[in-house]
Design a protein around this motif. Structure first.
Motif, PDB file in Angstrom:
ATOM      1  N   THR A  91       0.851  -1.187   0.000  1.00  0.00           N
ATOM      2  CA  THR A  91       0.000   0.000   0.000  1.00  0.00           C
ATOM      3  C   THR A  91       0.893   1.246   0.000  1.00  0.00           C
ATOM      4  O   THR A  91       2.109   1.141   0.181  1.00  0.00           O
ATOM      5  CB  THR A  91      -0.903  -0.003   1.244  1.00  0.00           C
ATOM      6  OG1 THR A  91      -0.076   0.126   2.416  1.00  0.00           O
ATOM      7  CG2 THR A  91      -1.692  -1.301   1.337  1.00  0.00           C
TER       8      THR A  91
ATOM      9  N   GLN B 289     -16.255   2.935   4.910  1.00  0.00           N
ATOM     10  CA  GLN B 289     -15.227   3.594   5.720  1.00  0.00           C
ATOM     11  C   GLN B 289     -14.841   2.713   6.898  1.00  0.00           C
ATOM     12  O   GLN B 289     -15.705   2.178   7.586  1.00  0.00           O
ATOM     13  CB  GLN B 289     -15.752   4.940   6.222  1.00  0.00           C
ATOM     14  CG  GLN B 289     -14.719   5.843   6.866  1.00  0.00           C
ATOM     15  CD  GLN B 289     -15.260   7.241   7.071  1.00  0.00           C
ATOM     16  OE1 GLN B 289     -15.271   8.057   6.173  1.00  0.00           O
ATOM     17  NE2 GLN B 289     -15.746   7.506   8.272  1.00  0.00           N
TER      18      GLN B 289
ATOM     19  N   THR C  87      -6.788   6.337  12.629  1.00  0.00           N
ATOM     20  CA  THR C  87      -6.706   6.553  11.180  1.00  0.00           C
ATOM     21  C   THR C  87      -7.964   6.008  10.520  1.00  0.00           C
ATOM     22  O   THR C  87      -8.548   5.024  10.977  1.00  0.00           O
ATOM     23  CB  THR C  87      -5.472   5.867  10.576  1.00  0.00           C
ATOM     24  OG1 THR C  87      -5.509   4.464  10.878  1.00  0.00           O
ATOM     25  CG2 THR C  87      -4.193   6.467  11.119  1.00  0.00           C
TER      26      THR C  87
ATOM     27  N   LYS D 264      -9.764   5.015   6.650  1.00  0.00           N
ATOM     28  CA  LYS D 264      -9.548   4.715   5.228  1.00  0.00           C
ATOM     29  C   LYS D 264     -10.898   4.509   4.558  1.00  0.00           C
ATOM     30  O   LYS D 264     -11.772   3.817   5.081  1.00  0.00           O
ATOM     31  CB  LYS D 264      -8.695   3.449   5.072  1.00  0.00           C
ATOM     32  CG  LYS D 264      -8.555   2.951   3.632  1.00  0.00           C
ATOM     33  CD  LYS D 264      -7.693   3.886   2.806  1.00  0.00           C
ATOM     34  CE  LYS D 264      -7.446   3.314   1.399  1.00  0.00           C
ATOM     35  NZ  LYS D 264      -8.656   3.304   0.557  1.00  0.00           N
TER      36      LYS D 264
ATOM     37  N   CYS E 149      -7.454  -2.371   2.629  1.00  0.00           N
ATOM     38  CA  CYS E 149      -7.771  -1.069   3.225  1.00  0.00           C
ATOM     39  C   CYS E 149      -7.501  -1.078   4.729  1.00  0.00           C
ATOM     40  O   CYS E 149      -7.009  -0.087   5.284  1.00  0.00           O
ATOM     41  CB  CYS E 149      -9.222  -0.707   2.941  1.00  0.00           C
ATOM     42  SG  CYS E 149      -9.583  -0.431   1.189  1.00  0.00           S
TER      43      CYS E 149
ATOM     44  N   GLU F 283      -3.764  -0.833   5.042  1.00  0.00           N
ATOM     45  CA  GLU F 283      -3.308   0.540   4.814  1.00  0.00           C
ATOM     46  C   GLU F 283      -3.540   1.413   6.041  1.00  0.00           C
ATOM     47  O   GLU F 283      -2.673   2.201   6.439  1.00  0.00           O
ATOM     48  CB  GLU F 283      -4.044   1.111   3.598  1.00  0.00           C
ATOM     49  CG  GLU F 283      -4.062   2.622   3.476  1.00  0.00           C
ATOM     50  CD  GLU F 283      -2.736   3.185   3.026  1.00  0.00           C
ATOM     51  OE1 GLU F 283      -2.593   4.421   3.030  1.00  0.00           O
ATOM     52  OE2 GLU F 283      -1.826   2.400   2.681  1.00  0.00           O
ATOM     53  N   ALA F 284      -4.707   1.276   6.665  1.00  0.00           N
ATOM     54  CA  ALA F 284      -5.012   2.082   7.849  1.00  0.00           C
ATOM     55  C   ALA F 284      -4.095   1.713   9.019  1.00  0.00           C
ATOM     56  O   ALA F 284      -3.646   2.593   9.766  1.00  0.00           O
ATOM     57  CB  ALA F 284      -6.478   1.895   8.242  1.00  0.00           C
TER      58      ALA F 284
END
Length: 312
Positions: free
Chosen positions: A49, A186, A207, A209, A245, A248-249
């Motif tokens: 990512t 989300q 965080t 994403k 995702c 990534e977060a």
């Protein structure tokens, strides 16, 4: 005459039943594979990512921090909507593995095994049980002590919101059209570091994403002549993988946690001049803009409350 009529009426029924049985047999034979299923493509490493690249760009620390991760739970309680199974969760249940990998890839932390600690202790007991049962010439079995952690990393997936925003657009002219639809979900990650000596929470990060999905569907519907109608439909759908995702977060949270620890002097850079590197300054700016935005929202809320109180 009557028997002939009965026979003539019976033969078509027998023929239809026979044809149906033959068709079912052929379909059943086609449904059973004659050869084993083959693997079409080879497995590959999970794609990186944007935060994965930033993790590898971090400057080296003066000394790595030993951290323990006991779990990274799904705290959303969200399940996939129907027609999916009601027991299928919306987010991955393996976020702890993603967190351990992100901590190790950063180069700043040394994770120690805690999630499978019971299995690890069992294996160590087995090795100790073998001590003394070896041959006389066999070397002595020595098990070093487990490495203690100085920081506890805890948190979880704290929110998953589906259909945060949906929409679409379409147009058709002379029977030729194109339509698009999109959906936004989300996911939010909460991460914190705790000093095991005092129990003090050193840093806390959250965080978010966005998971983006869209569909494009072209179509043609028109008469090619007086009686012949041409109709063509197609479509393509793209969905961001939810587990990537989440990954990534988590990696973004580890980056922010590392930079916050540098700012608070909880860990130190190997070279103090690396503090001015763009990767560290960019995350500091993002944290500063977040703090200023929070202050602006609080100020606007106070002004609105004051105006309402005065009007009343």
């Amino acid at each position: 005459m009557k028997s002939n009529n009965k026979n003539s009426a019976l033969y078509p029924r027998i023929a239809k039943i026979s044809m149906a049985m033959i068709t079912c047999g052929l379909l059943g034979a086609c449904a059973v594979p004659s050869t084993p299923v083959q693997v079409a493509t080879a497995a590959k490493l999970t794609p990186p990512t944007p935060s994965s690249h930033d993790l590898r760009k971090l400057p080296p620390p003066k000394g790595k921090v030993v951290v323990a991760v006991y779990g990274f739970r799904d705290q959303t309680g969200q399940y996939k909507p129907q027609p999916d199974s009601s027991f299928s969760t919306s987010v991955t249940q393996g976020a702890a593995s993603m967190l351990v990998r992100a901590l190790k890839e950063s180069g700043w932390f040394t994770p120690v095994e805690r999630e499978s600690l019971q299995e690890l202790l069992t294996e160590r007991r087995i090795v100790r049980a073998l001590d003394g049962s070896q041959d006389k010439d066999a070397p002595e079995i020595k098990i070093p002590a487990l490495v203690p952690a100085s920081i506890l990393i805890d948190g979880g997936i704290i929110s998953y919101e589906s259909n945060v925003r949906t929409g679409g657009l379409g147009a058709r002219f002379l029977g030729v059209g194109l339509s698009t639809q999109y959906r936004m979900d989300q996911v939010t990650i909460g991460l914190r570091s705790v000093d095991i000596r005092t129990g003090q929470v050193l840093q806390t990060v959250s965080t978010t994403k966005t998971i983006f999905s869209y569909e494009v569907r072209p179509s043609v519907y028109k008469f090619v002549n007086f009686k012949d109608l041409l109709e063509i439909e197609g479509g393509v759908t793209s969905n961001e993988p939810a587990q990537l995702c989440v990954k990534e977060a988590i990696e973004a949270a580890v980056l922010h946690l590392t930079v916050q620890g540098l700012k608070d002097k909880n860990w130190v850079l190997q070279n103090e001049s690396d503090w001015n590197l763009p990767i560290i300054q960019n995350y500091l700016k993002e944290e500063t803009s977040y703090a200023s935005s929070a202050l602006e929202i609080a100020a606007n809320t106070n002004e609105t409350a004051t105006a309402v109180a005065v009007s009343n």
